[in-house]
Motif scaffolding. Structure first.
Motif, short mmCIF file in Angstrom:
data_model
loop_
_atom_site.label_atom_id
_atom_site.label_comp_id
_atom_site.label_asym_id
_atom_site.label_seq_id
_atom_site.Cartn_x
_atom_site.Cartn_y
_atom_site.Cartn_z
N THR A 12 0.83 -1.20 0.00
CA THR A 12 0.00 0.00 0.00
C THR A 12 0.87 1.26 0.00
OG1 THR A 12 -0.15 0.18 2.42
CG2 THR A 12 -1.79 -1.20 1.32
N ALA A 13 2.15 1.11 0.36
CA ALA A 13 3.07 2.26 0.39
C ALA A 13 4.02 2.26 -0.80
CB ALA A 13 3.87 2.25 1.69
N CYS A 14 4.29 1.08 -1.37
CA CYS A 14 5.27 0.99 -2.47
C CYS A 14 4.78 1.75 -3.70
CB CYS A 14 5.49 -0.49 -2.82
SG CYS A 14 6.58 -0.75 -4.23
N ASP A 15 5.67 2.56 -4.27
CA ASP A 15 5.35 3.37 -5.46
C ASP A 15 5.95 2.80 -6.73
OD1 ASP A 15 3.91 5.28 -4.19
OD2 ASP A 15 5.57 6.69 -3.96
N GLY A 16 6.65 1.69 -6.63
CA GLY A 16 7.29 1.14 -7.83
C GLY A 16 8.41 2.02 -8.34
N ASP A 50 -1.93 -6.98 0.91
CA ASP A 50 -1.29 -5.71 1.28
C ASP A 50 0.22 -5.77 1.35
OD1 ASP A 50 -3.76 -4.66 1.53
OD2 ASP A 50 -3.77 -4.60 3.71
N ARG A 51 0.78 -6.96 1.53
CA ARG A 51 2.22 -7.03 1.76
C ARG A 51 2.82 -8.33 1.28
NH1 ARG A 51 3.28 -5.20 7.09
NH2 ARG A 51 1.60 -3.77 6.61
N VAL A 52 4.13 -8.29 1.06
CA VAL A 52 4.87 -9.50 0.75
C VAL A 52 6.07 -9.54 1.69
CG1 VAL A 52 6.00 -8.32 -1.20
CG2 VAL A 52 6.07 -10.81 -1.06
N THR A 53 6.25 -10.69 2.32
CA THR A 53 7.32 -10.85 3.31
C THR A 53 8.20 -12.02 2.93
OG1 THR A 53 5.92 -10.00 5.09
CG2 THR A 53 7.83 -11.29 5.75
N ALA A 54 9.50 -11.78 2.91
CA ALA A 54 10.47 -12.84 2.65
C ALA A 54 11.29 -13.08 3.91
CB ALA A 54 11.39 -12.46 1.50
N THR A 55 11.53 -14.35 4.21
CA THR A 55 12.43 -14.72 5.30
C THR A 55 13.76 -15.13 4.69
OG1 THR A 55 10.60 -15.47 6.67
CG2 THR A 55 12.80 -16.29 7.24
N PHE A 56 14.83 -14.55 5.24
CA PHE A 56 16.18 -14.87 4.77
C PHE A 56 17.02 -15.41 5.91
CE2 PHE A 56 14.83 -11.36 1.99
CZ PHE A 56 15.01 -11.94 0.76
N GLU A 57 17.97 -16.23 5.58
CA GLU A 57 18.94 -16.70 6.56
C GLU A 57 20.29 -16.69 5.85
OE1 GLU A 57 17.53 -20.05 8.70
OE2 GLU A 57 19.41 -20.34 9.76
N ASP A 58 21.01 -15.58 6.03
CA ASP A 58 22.26 -15.41 5.29
C ASP A 58 23.06 -14.26 5.92
OD1 ASP A 58 21.07 -13.01 4.41
OD2 ASP A 58 20.33 -13.92 2.58
N PRO A 73 9.26 6.07 0.10
CA PRO A 73 8.07 6.07 0.97
C PRO A 73 8.17 5.14 2.18
CG PRO A 73 7.62 4.77 -0.99
CD PRO A 73 9.02 5.29 -1.12
N SER A 74 9.37 4.65 2.47
CA SER A 74 9.58 3.77 3.63
C SER A 74 8.64 2.56 3.61
CB SER A 74 9.40 4.54 4.95
OG SER A 74 10.31 5.61 5.00
N ALA A 75 8.57 1.92 2.45
CA ALA A 75 7.67 0.78 2.29
C ALA A 75 8.30 -0.54 2.74
CB ALA A 75 7.25 0.66 0.83
N ILE A 76 9.62 -0.52 3.00
CA ILE A 76 10.32 -1.77 3.35
C ILE A 76 10.65 -1.76 4.84
CG2 ILE A 76 12.37 -3.19 2.94
CD1 ILE A 76 12.60 -1.85 0.19
N SER A 77 10.32 -2.85 5.51
CA SER A 77 10.73 -3.00 6.91
C SER A 77 11.52 -4.29 7.06
CB SER A 77 9.52 -2.97 7.84
OG SER A 77 8.61 -3.98 7.48
#
Ligand code: SF4
Length: 82
Positions: A12-16, A50-58, A73-77
């Motif tokens: 909802t915040a990502c502007d591409g 509304d969102r896509v979340t990836a889990t990483f282990e690296d 727009p601070s769309a990434i947390s």
């Protein structure tokens, strides 16, 4: 150092704008024209409307945090798991 962490794009915040892609090449342009993740690079990827979340282990936490800082727009947390 290996970290386990979750990176979320708030659609909802990502502007591409894609400033994030040059900071972390695991972020990609998704079919909807917004930021998503290369599933080959993640432990798992979860999507909602509304969102896509990836889990990483690296050892690339710095790159994810750099992408989050670069997003206008601070769309990434980024959330580090203990
Ligand atoms: S920099 Fe932010 S607004 Fe731009 S594509 Fe990446 S997540 Fe979306």
């Amino acid at each position: 150092m290996t970290d386990r962490y979750r990176v979320t794009v708030d659609k909802t915040a990502c502007d591409g704008i894609f400033a994030c892609l040059v900071r972390d090449d695991r972020l990609v342009e998704a079919d909807d024209g917004l930021a998503g993740f290369d599933p080959e690079e993640a432990v798992s990827v979860e999507r909602t409307d509304d969102r896509v979340t990836a889990t990483f282990e690296d050892d690339r936490l710095d790159a994810a945090e750099g992408a989050a800082r670069a997003c206008p727009p601070s769309a990434i947390s980024v959330e580090v798991e203990e």
